[in-house]
Write a protein that holds these residues in place. Sequence first.
Motif, mmCIF file in Angstrom:
data_model
loop_
_atom_site.group_PDB
_atom_site.id
_atom_site.type_symbol
_atom_site.label_atom_id
_atom_site.label_comp_id
_atom_site.label_asym_id
_atom_site.label_seq_id
_atom_site.Cartn_x
_atom_site.Cartn_y
_atom_site.Cartn_z
ATOM 1 N N ALA A 1 43.460 58.647 70.340
ATOM 2 C CA ALA A 1 44.255 58.075 71.436
ATOM 3 C C ALA A 1 43.901 56.600 71.649
ATOM 4 O O ALA A 1 44.784 55.761 71.864
ATOM 5 C CB ALA A 1 44.034 58.864 72.728
ATOM 6 N N LYS B 1 54.321 54.877 75.546
ATOM 7 C CA LYS B 1 53.934 56.246 75.178
ATOM 8 C C LYS B 1 52.428 56.341 74.905
ATOM 9 O O LYS B 1 51.741 57.213 75.450
ATOM 10 C CB LYS B 1 54.729 56.681 73.942
ATOM 11 C CG LYS B 1 54.378 58.068 73.430
ATOM 12 C CD LYS B 1 55.259 58.459 72.267
ATOM 13 C CE LYS B 1 54.556 58.155 70.969
ATOM 14 N NZ LYS B 1 55.275 58.636 69.786
ATOM 15 N N PHE B 2 51.916 55.420 74.086
ATOM 16 C CA PHE B 2 50.493 55.478 73.739
ATOM 17 C C PHE B 2 49.605 55.020 74.894
ATOM 18 O O PHE B 2 48.490 55.509 75.048
ATOM 19 C CB PHE B 2 50.228 54.670 72.470
ATOM 20 C CG PHE B 2 50.816 55.312 71.250
ATOM 21 C CD1 PHE B 2 50.358 56.545 70.799
ATOM 22 C CD2 PHE B 2 51.845 54.701 70.553
ATOM 23 C CE1 PHE B 2 50.904 57.155 69.671
ATOM 24 C CE2 PHE B 2 52.402 55.299 69.426
ATOM 25 C CZ PHE B 2 51.935 56.538 68.987
ATOM 26 N N GLU B 3 50.107 54.108 75.704
ATOM 27 C CA GLU B 3 49.361 53.681 76.890
ATOM 28 C C GLU B 3 49.209 54.847 77.856
ATOM 29 O O GLU B 3 48.128 55.089 78.400
ATOM 30 C CB GLU B 3 50.081 52.515 77.569
ATOM 31 C CG GLU B 3 49.374 51.997 78.806
ATOM 32 C CD GLU B 3 50.105 50.818 79.429
ATOM 33 O OE1 GLU B 3 49.415 49.945 79.979
ATOM 34 O OE2 GLU B 3 51.350 50.786 79.377
ATOM 35 N N LYS B 4 50.279 55.587 78.061
ATOM 36 C CA LYS B 4 50.248 56.746 78.965
ATOM 37 C C LYS B 4 49.241 57.784 78.474
ATOM 38 O O LYS B 4 48.418 58.283 79.251
ATOM 39 C CB LYS B 4 51.644 57.356 79.075
ATOM 40 C CG LYS B 4 51.706 58.537 80.005
ATOM 41 C CD LYS B 4 53.106 59.131 80.078
ATOM 42 C CE LYS B 4 53.082 60.323 81.019
ATOM 43 N NZ LYS B 4 54.199 61.212 80.811
ATOM 44 N N ALA B 5 49.295 58.109 77.184
ATOM 45 C CA ALA B 5 48.362 59.098 76.619
ATOM 46 C C ALA B 5 46.914 58.644 76.783
ATOM 47 O O ALA B 5 46.039 59.429 77.177
ATOM 48 C CB ALA B 5 48.683 59.338 75.146
ATOM 49 N N TYR B 6 46.660 57.359 76.519
ATOM 50 C CA TYR B 6 45.307 56.813 76.633
ATOM 51 C C TYR B 6 44.813 56.889 78.075
ATOM 52 O O TYR B 6 43.700 57.350 78.344
ATOM 53 C CB TYR B 6 45.280 55.366 76.131
ATOM 54 C CG TYR B 6 43.964 54.661 76.368
ATOM 55 C CD1 TYR B 6 42.867 54.911 75.553
ATOM 56 C CD2 TYR B 6 43.814 53.759 77.419
ATOM 57 C CE1 TYR B 6 41.654 54.274 75.774
ATOM 58 C CE2 TYR B 6 42.606 53.122 77.643
ATOM 59 C CZ TYR B 6 41.534 53.381 76.825
ATOM 60 O OH TYR B 6 40.335 52.749 77.052
ATOM 61 N N HIS B 7 45.666 56.460 79.016
ATOM 62 C CA HIS B 7 45.242 56.440 80.418
ATOM 63 C C HIS B 7 45.074 57.842 80.998
ATOM 64 O O HIS B 7 44.205 58.050 81.862
ATOM 65 C CB HIS B 7 46.201 55.592 81.258
ATOM 66 C CG HIS B 7 45.966 54.131 81.073
ATOM 67 N ND1 HIS B 7 44.867 53.470 81.595
ATOM 68 C CD2 HIS B 7 46.667 53.192 80.403
ATOM 69 C CE1 HIS B 7 44.908 52.203 81.257
ATOM 70 N NE2 HIS B 7 45.994 51.999 80.526
ATOM 71 N N GLU B 8 45.871 58.800 80.540
ATOM 72 C CA GLU B 8 45.675 60.186 80.981
ATOM 73 C C GLU B 8 44.308 60.695 80.543
ATOM 74 O O GLU B 8 43.602 61.341 81.326
ATOM 75 C CB GLU B 8 46.782 61.087 80.425
ATOM 76 C CG GLU B 8 48.110 60.916 81.128
ATOM 77 C CD GLU B 8 49.257 61.688 80.467
ATOM 78 O OE1 GLU B 8 49.047 62.306 79.389
ATOM 79 O OE2 GLU B 8 50.367 61.656 81.030
ATOM 80 N N GLN B 9 43.936 60.396 79.309
ATOM 81 C CA GLN B 9 42.620 60.817 78.820
ATOM 82 C C GLN B 9 41.502 60.039 79.507
ATOM 83 O O GLN B 9 40.443 60.601 79.812
ATOM 84 C CB GLN B 9 42.541 60.657 77.308
ATOM 85 C CG GLN B 9 43.400 61.636 76.557
ATOM 86 C CD GLN B 9 43.240 61.527 75.051
ATOM 87 O OE1 GLN B 9 42.319 60.903 74.539
ATOM 88 N NE2 GLN B 9 44.163 62.136 74.326
ATOM 89 N N GLU C 1 45.371 54.563 68.654
ATOM 90 C CA GLU C 1 46.833 54.409 68.729
ATOM 91 C C GLU C 1 47.233 53.390 69.792
ATOM 92 O O GLU C 1 48.136 52.586 69.588
ATOM 93 C CB GLU C 1 47.498 55.757 68.990
ATOM 94 C CG GLU C 1 47.434 56.672 67.781
ATOM 95 C CD GLU C 1 47.889 58.100 68.050
ATOM 96 O OE1 GLU C 1 47.896 58.525 69.234
ATOM 97 O OE2 GLU C 1 48.228 58.783 67.076
ATOM 98 N N TYR C 2 46.554 53.414 70.922
ATOM 99 C CA TYR C 2 46.842 52.454 71.984
ATOM 100 C C TYR C 2 46.438 51.043 71.533
ATOM 101 O O TYR C 2 47.205 50.089 71.675
ATOM 102 C CB TYR C 2 46.108 52.868 73.259
ATOM 103 C CG TYR C 2 46.345 51.967 74.445
ATOM 104 C CD1 TYR C 2 47.610 51.485 74.756
ATOM 105 C CD2 TYR C 2 45.289 51.610 75.284
ATOM 106 C CE1 TYR C 2 47.819 50.668 75.863
ATOM 107 C CE2 TYR C 2 45.493 50.807 76.393
ATOM 108 C CZ TYR C 2 46.760 50.331 76.675
ATOM 109 O OH TYR C 2 46.959 49.517 77.766
#
Length: 150
Positions: free
Chosen positions: A34, A16-24, A37-38
């Motif tokens: 972000a 979940k946190f990896e996805k949010a980080y990579h989207e940003q 959290e990652y």
Amino acid sequence: MEDLLTETVPAEDLKKFEKAYHEQLYKHDVTPKAQFEYAWCLVRSKYPADIKKGIFLLQELFRSHEEGQRDYLFYLAIGNARIKEYTKALKYVRSFLNIEPGNSQVMALETTIKKKMEKEGLVGMAVATGVVLAIGAAVGLGISVLSKKT
């Protein structure tokens, strides 16, 4: 405090946190939240490569964002302790304690790290002693065999 050094992140949290980080990251607009959290998930991974990546992200945050520095220092200490970089971990603990001298959680972390250093130092000395004894026995056996031949 020992549990902080052995606790692993649930895979779904990491994803979940990896996805949010990579989207940003893809948008070139990563927020400190972000990234933290990652990194927080990565330092709690069971894989050393993940932990090292988390440490890198936390170091980057520490250099560029003043407002979360105590949290960054805390998880930098944990990450380094988890990969057995105890000297670095203690450096981060001491930096934290310079900011907040009476923090009991960080003082407990310092004690845990020192105990791990002592334990692993003794284990390391025992292994080294065993190697020296084995080499000595092999040399003694070789000398014994050679003296019997003559």
